[in-house]
Design a protein around this motif. Structure first.
Motif, mmCIF file in Angstrom:
data_model
loop_
_atom_site.group_PDB
_atom_site.id
_atom_site.type_symbol
_atom_site.label_atom_id
_atom_site.label_comp_id
_atom_site.label_asym_id
_atom_site.label_seq_id
_atom_site.Cartn_x
_atom_site.Cartn_y
_atom_site.Cartn_z
ATOM 1 N N ARG A 116 7.876 9.977 -17.468
ATOM 2 C CA ARG A 116 7.270 8.644 -17.357
ATOM 3 C C ARG A 116 7.990 7.810 -16.301
ATOM 4 O O ARG A 116 7.366 7.207 -15.433
ATOM 5 N N VAL A 117 9.316 7.824 -16.352
ATOM 6 C CA VAL A 117 10.096 7.044 -15.381
ATOM 7 C C VAL A 117 9.845 7.560 -13.966
ATOM 8 O O VAL A 117 9.546 6.800 -13.042
ATOM 9 N N THR A 118 9.926 8.883 -13.810
ATOM 10 C CA THR A 118 9.810 9.439 -12.464
ATOM 11 C C THR A 118 8.409 9.261 -11.896
ATOM 12 O O THR A 118 8.244 8.882 -10.731
ATOM 13 N N LEU A 119 7.392 9.530 -12.711
ATOM 14 C CA LEU A 119 6.031 9.406 -12.197
ATOM 15 C C LEU A 119 5.681 7.948 -11.900
ATOM 16 O O LEU A 119 4.999 7.659 -10.914
ATOM 17 N N SER A 120 6.177 7.030 -12.742
ATOM 18 C CA SER A 120 5.936 5.608 -12.445
ATOM 19 C C SER A 120 6.594 5.238 -11.125
ATOM 20 O O SER A 120 5.983 4.590 -10.260
ATOM 21 N N ALA A 121 7.854 5.655 -10.978
ATOM 22 C CA ALA A 121 8.571 5.336 -9.735
ATOM 23 C C ALA A 121 7.847 5.954 -8.545
ATOM 24 O O ALA A 121 7.699 5.326 -7.495
ATOM 25 N N LEU A 122 7.379 7.178 -8.733
ATOM 26 C CA LEU A 122 6.708 7.866 -7.629
ATOM 27 C C LEU A 122 5.416 7.148 -7.258
ATOM 28 O O LEU A 122 5.114 6.954 -6.077
ATOM 29 N N ALA A 123 4.648 6.747 -8.270
ATOM 30 C CA ALA A 123 3.382 6.061 -7.988
ATOM 31 C C ALA A 123 3.630 4.771 -7.216
ATOM 32 O O ALA A 123 2.984 4.506 -6.201
ATOM 33 N N ILE A 124 4.608 3.999 -7.682
ATOM 34 C CA ILE A 124 4.911 2.728 -6.996
ATOM 35 C C ILE A 124 5.418 3.013 -5.579
ATOM 36 O O ILE A 124 5.004 2.376 -4.610
ATOM 37 N N ALA A 125 6.304 4.013 -5.469
ATOM 38 C CA ALA A 125 6.869 4.332 -4.156
ATOM 39 C C ALA A 125 5.769 4.761 -3.183
ATOM 40 O O ALA A 125 5.795 4.388 -2.013
ATOM 41 N N CYS A 126 4.794 5.531 -3.662
ATOM 42 C CA CYS A 126 3.707 5.977 -2.783
ATOM 43 C C CYS A 126 2.857 4.806 -2.320
ATOM 44 O O CYS A 126 2.461 4.740 -1.154
ATOM 45 N N VAL A 127 2.590 3.892 -3.232
ATOM 46 C CA VAL A 127 1.783 2.719 -2.869
ATOM 47 C C VAL A 127 2.466 1.926 -1.755
ATOM 48 O O VAL A 127 1.825 1.356 -0.874
ATOM 49 N N ILE A 128 3.787 1.919 -1.772
ATOM 50 C CA ILE A 128 4.517 1.206 -0.720
ATOM 51 C C ILE A 128 4.674 2.088 0.523
ATOM 52 O O ILE A 128 4.399 1.666 1.645
ATOM 53 N N ALA A 129 5.115 3.324 0.310
ATOM 54 C CA ALA A 129 5.568 4.151 1.429
ATOM 55 C C ALA A 129 4.421 4.708 2.279
ATOM 56 O O ALA A 129 4.536 4.769 3.507
ATOM 57 N N LEU A 130 3.315 5.112 1.649
ATOM 58 C CA LEU A 130 2.267 5.773 2.424
ATOM 59 C C LEU A 130 1.570 4.816 3.403
ATOM 60 O O LEU A 130 1.447 5.151 4.586
ATOM 61 N N PRO A 131 1.127 3.633 2.943
ATOM 62 C CA PRO A 131 0.549 2.703 3.927
ATOM 63 C C PRO A 131 1.564 2.298 4.999
ATOM 64 O O PRO A 131 1.209 2.156 6.163
ATOM 65 N N LEU A 132 2.826 2.169 4.597
ATOM 66 C CA LEU A 132 3.861 1.823 5.574
ATOM 67 C C LEU A 132 3.966 2.916 6.633
ATOM 68 O O LEU A 132 4.036 2.640 7.837
ATOM 69 N N ALA A 133 3.951 4.168 6.172
ATOM 70 C CA ALA A 133 4.034 5.291 7.109
ATOM 71 C C ALA A 133 2.843 5.275 8.064
ATOM 72 O O ALA A 133 3.000 5.498 9.269
ATOM 73 N N ALA A 134 1.649 5.004 7.533
ATOM 74 C CA ALA A 134 0.453 4.972 8.383
ATOM 75 C C ALA A 134 0.524 3.814 9.368
ATOM 76 O O ALA A 134 0.192 3.959 10.544
ATOM 77 N N LEU A 135 0.981 2.675 8.890
ATOM 78 C CA LEU A 135 1.104 1.509 9.767
ATOM 79 C C LEU A 135 2.069 1.801 10.910
ATOM 80 O O LEU A 135 1.812 1.486 12.068
ATOM 81 N N LEU A 136 3.178 2.451 10.575
ATOM 82 C CA LEU A 136 4.157 2.785 11.612
ATOM 83 C C LEU A 136 3.566 3.756 12.621
ATOM 84 O O LEU A 136 3.974 3.796 13.779
#
Ligand SMILES: Nc1ncnc2c1ncn2[C@@H]1O[C@H](COP(=O)(O)OP(=O)(O)OP(=O)(O)O)[C@@H](O)[C@H]1O
Ligand SMILES: [Mg+2]
Lengths: 234, 237
Positions: free
Chosen positions: A31-51
């Motif tokens: 639960r902890v890891t998947l929650s962290a992963l979901a939040i991290a993806c929401v932040i990291a993936l659009p950021l990666a695309a923007l970059l």
């Protein structure tokens, strides 16, 4: 060698008897890891695309910083989050220290740079391929980002799985901010650290094997899901 | 269709790393039909087409359409020298410009299917576009450009490395579009193709318009020695 066999034996027994404590901490780990992963993806993936799609002045610097942050020592992240969340800290009123939420926050900080870096690598290549067409079609920045994220989803999965691997096996930060409290914040890795400290090598190893099995199972499940979604390889 | 012609390019110059790629180029494009841009490798054909389309930064000069720039942009399409295939199915590739332009998915799919059939890829609509043959990719790229019914279509060597049959299919698509009122500007190394399609020709040499003229006359009796040599198949630099 006997410890290893003992470990395998302990793992088998924990699994066969569906040990309630094991189930509880394994589920909390997930639960902890998947929650962290979901939040991290929401932040990291659009950021990666923007970059990838946007040339702005601090772009290179941002990428360099992201790459550097990939090597953040988790225990230091844990310490910083601890200080921020502790009663006297700026976010102390939230009362989050020693809760799973605090562990999720720490893990998000640890894996965002990793996921963003890996995702950026592949999206940059995709953008080089798509650049001329998407510019010619006069697409908006949003459309470009959405297109890259959708068409690059396979490689983004790899980035996400790397983040998952880092988070599920992480112990330093979540030990500091979670406190390894039984029935509250104990997860697989902190339980292993605890049992090792107590000298229960067989049980520690058993938990370790279960953790590895869990990580492999999640990887396989995600790959299988992504394959059934579309039969073809790109 | 918006009235965007004449296109007036004045003093268009593109410089990269201190080297002048094209210019200054003055060019008027009006009327209908197909304008063919020819010239040796490196003459600046690709650069010129991209400059007119507005996807290359100009170092000097202007490109003006008869309508406002943003409107002009949406009424143009460009087919690149190496077709860009989105990592999606053939059908999804076709409807991409429609969806980006805001058309509802259902309407876009219907139109996309129609075009799939028109370019002979009806049975392949669900296949990844990246595994198509070179000729199929080129037809898909042209269909994807035409699907928005552009007023002006640029094509950069649309039949480079295609065989006779595929070239004919591509030319049929281009001619149909031109008859339907789309103004076509294309570059080519295939003089047969230039003669077949052109209403007028632009001969580019070392980044400048060396000669320009209506098609039959230009191909029959070019005015400059270099154009004559180029058409005769001599190496012109
Ligand atoms: N970004 C760039 N930076 C530097 N030089 C460039 C760049 N783009 C193109 N060139 C150069 O500009 C010149 C014109 O290129 P261009 O691609 O427009 O020629 P072309 O007529 O289309 O050639 P071809 O027939 O081979 O397609 C070439 O010498 C090329 O090397
Ligand atoms: Mg070219």
């Amino acid at each position: 060698m006997t410890d290893l066999w003992g470990g395998l034996y302990a793992a088998a027994r924990l699994l066969i008897t569906l040990d309630p404590d094991l189930i509880e901490i394994a589920l909390r780990s997930l639960r902890v890891t998947l929650s962290a992963l979901a939040i991290a993806c929401v932040i990291a993936l659009p950021l990666a695309a923007l970059l990838a799609v946007r040339r702005f002045r601090l772009r290179r610097a941002t990428i360099a910083i992201l790459n550097a942050l990939m090597g953040l020592p988790p225990v230091v992240v844990g310490l910083v989050v601890y200080v921020l969340l502790s009663r006297a800290g700026p976010l102390g009123v939230l009362g989050l220290l020693f809760t799973p939420t605090a562990m999720i926050i720490a893990q998000v900080i640890i894996i965002v740079p990793l996921v963003a870096s890996i995702a950026h690598q592949s999206l940059r290549e995709l953008w080089a391929e798509y650049h001329d067409l998407l510019i010619s079609l006069d697409t908006t920045q949003r459309q470009r980002i959405a297109t890259l994220l959708w068409d690059g989803r396979r490689s983004l999965l790899t980035a996400a799985l790397a983040g998952f691997g880092r988070a599920i096996g992480e112990v330093g930060a979540i030990m500091v901010v979670g406190g390894n409290i039984d029935h509250a914040t104990r997860v697989m890795t902190t339980a292993i650290a605890l049992e090792t400290g107590k000298g229960n090598f067989a049980l520690a190893l058993g938990l370790g094997f279960v953790l590895i099995a869990l990580a492999i199972a999640v990887n396989l499940a995600i790959h299988w899901l992504s394959r059934t979604e579309r039969g073809q390889q790109w | 269709m918006v009235e965007m012609l004449p296109l007036v390019a004045t003093g268009v110059t593109v410089t990269r790393r201190g080297k002048r790629l094209i210019g200054p180029v003055d060019l008027n494009i009006e009327g209908d039909g197909v304008t063919v841009v020819i010239g040796p490798n490196g003459a600046g054909k690709t650069t010129l087409l991209q400059a007119l389309h507005g996807i290359t930064r100009l170092n000097a000069g202007t490109v003006r359409w008869a309508c406002p720039a943003t409107q002009a942009r949406r009424a143009q399409a460009f087919v690149f020298q190496t077709p860009v295939m989105l990592r999606r199915s053939v059908l999804e590739n076709l409807i991409y410009p429609l969806r980006a332009g805001g058309m509802a998915r259902k309407a876009a799919l219907a139109l996309g299917r129609e075009w799939c059939g028109r370019i002979g890829l009806g049975a392949a609509e669900g296949r990844p576009a990246t595994v198509l043959s070179r000729g199929e990719k080129q037809k898909l790229a042209i269909a994807r450009a035409l699907i928005i019914e552009p007023a002006v279509l640029f094509l950069d060597e649309p039949s480079a490395s295609l065989d006779g049959g595929a070239t004919r299919e591509v030319e049929t698509l281009i001619e149909t579009a031109a008859k339907g009122g789309t103004r076509v500007i294309l570059s080519t190394h295939d003089m047969g193709q230039a003669r077949r399609l052109a209403r007028d020709a632009v001969f580019l040499l070392r980044g400048r318009v060396h000669e320009r003229g209506p098609a039959p006359e230009f191909f029959h009796s070019p005015g400059t020695a270099q154009a004559r040599a180029f058409l005769a198949g001599d190496i012109v630099e």
